[in-house]
Design a protein around this motif. Structure first.
Motif, PDB file in Angstrom:
ATOM      1  N   LEU A  15       7.209   8.987  36.370  1.00 26.10           N
ATOM      2  CA  LEU A  15       6.880  10.410  36.319  1.00 26.10           C
ATOM      3  C   LEU A  15       6.544  10.948  37.702  1.00 26.10           C
ATOM      4  O   LEU A  15       6.979  12.035  38.090  1.00 26.10           O
ATOM      5  N   THR A  16       5.781  10.180  38.492  1.00 26.02           N
ATOM      6  CA  THR A  16       5.414  10.598  39.843  1.00 26.02           C
ATOM      7  C   THR A  16       6.626  10.707  40.745  1.00 26.02           C
ATOM      8  O   THR A  16       6.798  11.696  41.474  1.00 26.02           O
ATOM      9  N   THR A  19       8.832  13.646  39.754  1.00 25.90           N
ATOM     10  CA  THR A  19       8.187  14.915  40.129  1.00 25.90           C
ATOM     11  C   THR A  19       8.313  15.167  41.628  1.00 25.90           C
ATOM     12  O   THR A  19       8.619  16.289  42.055  1.00 25.90           O
ATOM     13  N   PHE A  22      11.831  16.183  42.317  1.00 23.13           N
ATOM     14  CA  PHE A  22      12.092  17.550  41.871  1.00 23.13           C
ATOM     15  C   PHE A  22      11.582  18.563  42.896  1.00 23.13           C
ATOM     16  O   PHE A  22      12.296  19.503  43.264  1.00 23.13           O
ATOM     17  N   PHE A  23      10.347  18.360  43.373  1.00 23.28           N
ATOM     18  CA  PHE A  23       9.811  19.292  44.372  1.00 23.28           C
ATOM     19  C   PHE A  23      10.536  19.160  45.710  1.00 23.28           C
ATOM     20  O   PHE A  23      10.632  20.132  46.467  1.00 23.28           O
ATOM     21  N   THR A 189      -0.034  20.366  29.052  1.00 23.83           N
ATOM     22  CA  THR A 189       0.052  19.079  29.751  1.00 23.83           C
ATOM     23  C   THR A 189      -1.167  18.791  30.610  1.00 23.83           C
ATOM     24  O   THR A 189      -1.326  17.660  31.091  1.00 23.83           O
TER      25      THR A 189
END
Length: 352
Positions: A15-16, A19, A22-23, A189
């Motif tokens: 997940l990290t 993320t 994505f950024f 979330t």
């Protein structure tokens, strides 16, 4: 149990990484994304009003809100930017051709200063015309080199600007139309209790609106008042100086006075006494009082920050994020205060 813990760790790592990736992808258009979010929060009340007027047609209301933003914000900014570039080029041309003699202005002011002021300036090597002219020439050389690079990259910069503007408007449409559902998903979330999540998101919305209204609108008003005074007094390039004063108005304590005060002093020492007195009176009574009167109305008392914190966060934000930092810096500082206030009042974190 160990296998489940390993799965949790692996999933959190995945997940990290996703993320961060994505950024990383969004980073080239981070400015467009940021302003899309800011405009969506600022104009959400207008969207809600239009939603009622259009009998709850979200697509139509979002398009009308988008059109309002283009007409009220983007087109005026584009027109002012074009005029600003023309006036800046005109001032630079007049200085280069000698129509504006900086040295003559400098000598005229120095000739009427008291001895103690002259002695103080000598300590900082600010009384030598040759030294000052050399500093100005060095600054002009750097500006010329920067301008040359901008001319070479003009096509690429224009293309990047248009793409960024398109991304912002496209994102803004969906944030307006689907923002409520998206905010609910993000809120779900956050691993906090419902009451703290509600306070946190309310604080975020309030901080964004208050920061932009309290900083940007006050700066625009102060810059406009200063530019109006310069235009009335016949000072060259009033729009250019209005924009400069608007930016400097973001800095508390000094603000627009960095521009209008030296001009007023020059008017006084050059014999234009009533113009200098009028500019000082206008600067103190009109421009100076705007911050004390208008900002509390726009911001309110809940997130009013100390002037020193506004100054430091504005300068730090612009150092890190460029032009966008004049909003990002104070916004992060205000959120810092709001989050720590939430932590200080949360009973869960202070149980003995």
């Amino acid at each position: 149990m160990n296998q489940f813990t390993l799965q949790q760790k692996f999933f959190l790592l995945l997940l990290t990484l996703i993320t961060i990736g994505f950024f990383w992808i969004l980073f080239p258009y981070s400015g467009a994304v940021f302003w899309g979010v800011v405009f969506a929060i600022l104009f959400e009340p207008l969207y809600r009003w239009l939603l009622d007027k259009t009998k709850h047609k979200p697509t139509v209301a979002a398009l009308l809100t988008l059109l309002s933003i283009i007409v009220m914000v983007l087109i005026p900014v584009a027109l002012i930017t074009g005029s600003l570039m023309q006036q800046a080029a005109g001032v630079y041309s007049m200085i280069s051709s000698g129509h504006i003699d900086v040295g003559a202005y400098f000598r005229q002011v120095m000739s009427v200063l008291p001895d103690w002021v002259t002695s103080l300036l000598e300590r900082f090597d600010l009384t030598s015309l040759s030294t000052l002219q050399q500093k100005l020439q060095d600054a002009a050389s750097q500006i010329s080199q920067t301008a040359a690079r901008q001319v070479i990259n003009a096509g690429r910069n224009t293309f990047d600007f248009l793409v960024g503007m398109t991304v912002m408007l496209y994102l803004l449409f969906f944030l307006l139309r689907d923002g409520k559902g998206l905010a609910a998903k993000i809120r779900s979330t956050v691993p906090l209790s419902r009451k703290y999540k509600q306070r946190l998101f309310n604080n975020f919305t309030t901080v964004v609106r208050a920061t932009v209204k309290g900083n940007v609108l006050v700066a625009i008003v102060q810059g406009a008042l200063g530019g109006l005074a310069f235009w009335f007094l016949g000072i060259q390039a009033p729009l250019l100086w209005a924009v400069v004063m608007a930016f400097l108005s973001l800095l508390p304590a000094v603000g627009a006075a960095i521009v209008w005060a030296p001009v007023a002093i020059y008017l006084l020492v050059s014999g234009s006494v009533w113009q200098g007195v009028a500019l000082i009176a206008w600067g103190v009574l009109a421009i100076g009082l705007v911050d004390n009167i208008l900002r509390p109305i726009l911001v309110g008392k809940d997130i009013r920050m100390p002037d020193y914190l506004v100054l430091i966060s504005t300068l730090g934000g612009m150092e890190l994020f460029g032009l966008n930092g004049f909003v990002i810096g104070p916004m992060i500082a205000a959120l810092f205060i709001a989050v720590w206030d939430l932590f200080a009042t949360a009973e869960e974190f202070h149980q003995e």
